[in-house]
Design a protein around this motif. Structure first.
Motif, PDB file in Angstrom:
ATOM      1  N   THR A 170       0.693  -1.332   0.046  1.00 34.61           N
ATOM      2  CA  THR A 170      -0.019   0.089  -0.042  1.00 34.61           C
ATOM      3  C   THR A 170       0.816   1.193  -0.085  1.00 34.61           C
ATOM      4  O   THR A 170       0.347   2.438  -0.546  1.00 34.61           O
ATOM      5  CB  THR A 170      -0.864   0.204   1.128  1.00 34.61           C
ATOM      6  OG1 THR A 170      -0.336   0.088   2.676  1.00 34.61           O
ATOM      7  CG2 THR A 170      -1.845  -1.130   1.286  1.00 34.61           C
ATOM      8  N   ARG A 313      -8.764   1.769   2.493  1.00 32.45           N
ATOM      9  CA  ARG A 313      -7.895   0.933   2.918  1.00 32.45           C
ATOM     10  C   ARG A 313      -8.014  -0.486   2.331  1.00 32.45           C
ATOM     11  O   ARG A 313      -7.106  -1.210   1.634  1.00 32.45           O
ATOM     12  CB  ARG A 313      -7.711   0.755   4.372  1.00 32.45           C
ATOM     13  CG  ARG A 313      -7.121   2.052   4.820  1.00 32.45           C
ATOM     14  CD  ARG A 313      -6.833   1.981   6.470  1.00 32.45           C
ATOM     15  NE  ARG A 313      -6.667   3.056   6.973  1.00 32.45           N
ATOM     16  CZ  ARG A 313      -5.651   4.063   6.681  1.00 32.45           C
ATOM     17  NH1 ARG A 313      -4.517   3.556   5.960  1.00 32.45           N
ATOM     18  NH2 ARG A 313      -5.526   5.173   7.241  1.00 32.45           N
ATOM     19  N   ASP A 316      -7.224  -0.051  -1.628  1.00 34.50           N
ATOM     20  CA  ASP A 316      -5.852   0.022  -1.703  1.00 34.50           C
ATOM     21  C   ASP A 316      -4.941  -1.456  -1.512  1.00 34.50           C
ATOM     22  O   ASP A 316      -4.318  -1.746  -2.420  1.00 34.50           O
ATOM     23  CB  ASP A 316      -5.174   0.924  -1.040  1.00 34.50           C
ATOM     24  CG  ASP A 316      -5.360   2.528  -1.176  1.00 34.50           C
ATOM     25  OD1 ASP A 316      -5.861   2.684  -2.102  1.00 34.50           O
ATOM     26  OD2 ASP A 316      -5.090   3.079  -0.261  1.00 34.50           O
ATOM     27  N   ALA A 317      -5.518  -1.960  -0.679  1.00 34.56           N
ATOM     28  CA  ALA A 317      -5.034  -3.278  -0.348  1.00 34.56           C
ATOM     29  C   ALA A 317      -5.357  -4.326  -1.721  1.00 34.56           C
ATOM     30  O   ALA A 317      -4.422  -5.148  -2.165  1.00 34.56           O
ATOM     31  CB  ALA A 317      -5.889  -3.971   0.921  1.00 34.56           C
TER      32      ALA A 317
END
Length: 359
Positions: A170, A313, A316-317
């Protein structure tokens, strides 16, 4: 297009938070498809026709049950087969979604996710990882934050591999630095588990910095800080409490009298920038690492602004193919020679450290 299954019913505020956050994130991020999981009629009512603007990137998936925030995890796992948390996890298992985001019951989310998705090869226990702001203007990833109260040295090593993979994926850091949370930087400090973990980390392929202390988390000494879930959760809650106390104290001081209120107006640009920098909502979204799927836990009390960061999050992961990165990292670790920890040496080190224990 990244597909995120959103548990719309979970959290302290449920649909009042999750739906506005989802709509805002859809507007901001064109490469995401959100699967809104929960009671269909209630979700449609909360959307109030606004989903038409994103009709090609929104799907509603009905789930008839909701796990209460204080409901025992075992009860949620066995008794609610059609809960929004479970349905969202099944979507990931069936490759109909790339990640799950929920603000619901933490224990239930962990239990259900582990039961449905299973752990990756080489991972004994999943760990909760979250980013904390540091003095360098970035963030420090810390794990475990509460999933595992009692850990062995090998578990801490696994946490380090998972945390390193997450930061690499990330943040784009090729070899993230890893620190082991301890009561001192010296090798002789700590209990037997921490000392054994230190030996394993030094012999690993990770970029191991060494022992770090609590203040190093916010200094940004390392990219990743590893600890057991008991210590991590205490450290997290302590830092949150300190931040709230300081914010309250500053506010009270500026409200004391007319003069201090005037000073507050002058200092307002600085105060607002400071507030933005340490705003916990910008760091919302803890990843449950070690599973065969991406699961992100939002704070139960998060507002729409904070929940949108949990969505980011997860996004992005998934874009960075986090699960495969962890799988590859663990495969490389398992293929490396087994490191035997010399426990007699650790005991000698501990005995030699006793005289200055008070220091």
């Amino acid at each position: 297009m990244v597909r995120i299954a959103v548990d719309c019913m979970g959290g302290d505020h449920g649909l009042k938070t999750t739906i506005p956050a989802c709509l805002e994130y859809l507007e901001r991020e064109p490469s995401v498809h959100l699967i809104l999981v929960g009671k269909e009629a209630e979700i449609k009512s909360a959307l109030a026709g606004k989903e038409a603007a994103y009709s090609s990137r929104v799907t509603i998936h009905h789930a008839s049950e909701v796990v209460g925030m204080d409901e025992p995890p075992a009860q949620a796992l066995r008794g609610k087969k059609d809960s929004s948390i479970r349905v969202a996890a099944v979507l990931v298992k069936e490759n109909k979604a790339d990640a799950v985001v929920s603000a619901g019951n933490t224990g239930a989310l962990m239990a259900i996710s582990r039961y449905i998705l299973k752990t990756l090869d080489g991972i004994d226990r999943p760990a909760i990882a979250s980013a904390l702001p540091n003095d360098k203007g970035g963030s420090t990833l810390m794990l475990d934050l509460g999933a595992n109260v009692d850990c062995g040295a090998e578990h801490l090593l696994q946490f380090a591999y998972m945390g390193s993979a997450l930061v690499s994926a990330t943040e784009g850091i090729e070899k993230p630095s890893v620190g082991l949370l301890n009561i001192g930087e010296e090798v002789i400090k700590g209990n037997e588990t921490v000392k054994a973990a230190s030996e394993l980390l030094r012999a690993s392929s990770l970029n191991f910095y060494g022992n770090v202390e609590g203040n190093d988390i916010f200094k940004g000494t390392t990219d990743v800080v590893v600890c057991d879930g008991f210590v991590g959760n205490v450290a997290l809650k302590t830092s949150e409490g300190l931040a709230q106390m300081l914010a309250g104290a500053i506010k009270k001081e500026f409200q004391k009298n007319v003069f201090t209120k005037g000073m507050a107006l002058i200092a307002m640009p600085v105060l607002l920038q400071f507030k933005k920098r340490v705003d916990h909502r910008r760091y919302n979204g803890a990843a449950l690492l070690g599973l065969k799927g991406i699961v992100v836990k939002s704070h139960g009390s998060a507002d729409a602004y904070g929940f949108s960061f949990a969505l980011k999050r997860a996004h992005d992961a998934a874009k960075a193919n986090l699960v495969e990165r962890i799988r590859s990292s663990m495969a490389a670790h398992q293929a490396s020679p087994v490191v035997e920890v010399d426990h007699s040496t650790l005991k000698t080190m501990s005995a030699n450290a006793q005289p200055d224990a008070a220091a």
